[in-house]
Design an enzyme around this catalytic site. Structure first.
Site, mmCIF file in Angstrom:
data_model
loop_
_atom_site.group_PDB
_atom_site.id
_atom_site.type_symbol
_atom_site.label_atom_id
_atom_site.label_comp_id
_atom_site.label_asym_id
_atom_site.label_seq_id
_atom_site.Cartn_x
_atom_site.Cartn_y
_atom_site.Cartn_z
ATOM 1 N N ARG A 138 21.448 -19.574 10.324
ATOM 2 C CA ARG A 138 20.338 -19.494 11.281
ATOM 3 C C ARG A 138 20.723 -20.172 12.595
ATOM 4 O O ARG A 138 20.395 -19.665 13.674
ATOM 5 C CB ARG A 138 19.084 -20.134 10.705
ATOM 6 C CG ARG A 138 18.446 -19.346 9.568
ATOM 7 C CD ARG A 138 17.129 -19.968 9.138
ATOM 8 N NE ARG A 138 16.111 -19.856 10.165
ATOM 9 C CZ ARG A 138 15.016 -20.629 10.227
ATOM 10 N NH1 ARG A 138 14.825 -21.591 9.335
ATOM 11 N NH2 ARG A 138 14.127 -20.453 11.186
ATOM 12 N N CYS A 153 14.138 -28.320 13.856
ATOM 13 C CA CYS A 153 14.447 -27.299 12.843
ATOM 14 C C CYS A 153 13.775 -26.012 13.289
ATOM 15 O O CYS A 153 13.783 -25.699 14.468
ATOM 16 C CB CYS A 153 13.981 -27.756 11.457
ATOM 17 S SG CYS A 153 12.207 -28.142 11.372
#
Length: 293
Positions: A193, A249
Site C-alpha cells: 500500500r 496510516c
C-alpha cells in the site's frame, strides 16, 4: 510501567474497583461484528467501545475515514461508562491491538495516563481458559474531565510542510539539506500500500512524499503481543531518537500501535497525523509518491 499488561496480570486484578476493562473489538467492513462478539462473550466486567461510533468522529470532506472524536463527546461517553480521571483502563481487542491502541492513544490525548493494552487480546485470553461471560455490567456514572494534549497531534498543514522540506532536503535544495532536526514521517501501512501497488481502501494509491515505511505489524510477535523494548529499539534502529516523528496510516488507527511501539523503544517526540492518508488525499493539491523512498 509498560503500556501493555499480561493476561495473568489482568487476571490477578480482574475485579479491582478502580479498574475498567474495555472491549474494543471491531472488524472493518462489518461494523456490527465487534459488538455482537462482545454481547456473545467478553472478559468479565468489560464494557464496549465502538471504533466508529465512540472512538471516531463523523466523517466529513476532510479528516479521513476515522476522524478524531470530539473530546467532550468522548469524555461524556467515558463518564457514562463509569470511567473517571482516577480510573485505570485496560483495553483489548482481537485485531492485534490496533483498536485497543486507538483507545490507548485517545485517552492519553485527553490527558489520561493510566491506560494499558492487554497482550494478545481476547482470543489469547480465552485460549488460556481464563474466565469469559456474556453478562453486561451495570456501571455507575463517573466524571471524566479531559485535559487535551494538543502536542500529540500533527495536522495536515504541519505534515505538508514536513513533506515539502524532506523532499527538498533529499534533493539537496535550500537550507533543509543540512538540517538534521527535520521531523520524520512514518507510514504504518503494509509495504504494498505504501508503494501504491495494492490500495483497496482509499481512492488514491501511494504515500506522502518523503515518508518512510515501517509496517505496524512488524512491531509484534507471532502471538499478537508487542515485541520487547530491546527488539523494538533494534526494529527502529535507523531512526534518530532526537528527531520528532509524525506517524500516519490509512485512517489514524493502525498508526497508534506504531506510536506505542516507538515510545516503548525510547522515542520521546512522537506525534500522530490523525487524518492520515485518507485525509491527505482529500486535498487535491497534495502530492502523492509511489515506490520506495
Amino acid at each position: 510501567m509498560d503500556a501493555t499488561v499480561s493476561k495473568r496480570w489482568l487476571l490477578a486484578r480482574l475485579y479491582e474497583p478502580e479498574q475498567t476493562i474495555v472491549d474494543c473489538r471491531f472488524t472493518l467492513g462489518k461494523p456490527q461484528a465487534g459488538r455482537e462478539s462482545y454481547e456473545q462473550e467478553h472478559i468479565p466486567g468489560a464494557v464496549y467501545l465502538d471504533l466508529e461510533l465512540d472512538l471516531s468522529g463523523p466523517v466529513g470532506e476532510h479528516g479521513g475515514r476515522h476522524p478524531l472524536p470530539d473530546p467532550q463527546v468522548l469524555a461524556a461517553r467515558l463518564s457514562k461508562l463509569g470511567i473517571g480521571n482516577d480510573s485505570r483502563i485496560v483495553a483489548y481487542d482481537d485485531e492485534s491491538g490496533m483498536n485497543a491502541a486507538r483507545l490507548w492513544w485517545l485517552l492519553r490525548y485527553l490527558g489520561h495516563e493510566q491506560v494499558f493494552i492487554l497482550e494478545g487480546g481476547f482470543s489469547a485470553w480465552k485460549a488460556e481458559k481464563f474466565p469469559v461471560t456474556d453478562h453486561q455490567p451495570v456501571r455507575v456514572p463517573s466524571s471524566f474531565v479531559p485535559q487535551l494534549q494538543s502536542q500529540m497531534v500533527a495536522g495536515v498543514d504541519k505534515v505538508r510542510q514536513v513533506s515539502e522540506q524532506t523532499v527538498d532536503a533529499e534533493a539537496g535544495k535550500g537550507e533543509t539539506a543540512s538540517h538534521p532536526a527535520l521531523p520524520l514521517l512514518i507510514d504504518s501501512r503494509a509495504n504494498d500500500r505504501y508503494r501504491g501497488q495494492n490500495e483497496t481502501l482509499d481512492k488514491k494509491a501511494g504515500h506522502i512524499p518523503g515518508a518512510l515505511n515501517y509496517f505496524w505489524k512488524d512491531t509484534q510477535n507471532a502471538d499478537g503481543s508487542f515485541k520487547s523494548a530491546e527488539q523494538l529499539a533494534e526494529h527502529f534502529a535507523g531512526l534518530d531518537k532526537d528527531r520528532e516523528i509524525i506517524v500516519y496510516c490509512g485512517s489514524g488507527v493502525t498508526a497508534c500501535p506504531n506510536v506505542l511501539a516507538l515510545e516503548k523503544a525510547g522515542f520521546k517526540k512522537v506525534r500522530l497525523y490523525a487524518g492520515s492518508w485518507s485525509d491527505w488525499i482529500s486535498y487535491s493539491e497534495n502530492p502523492v509518491a509511489t515506490g520506495e523512498e
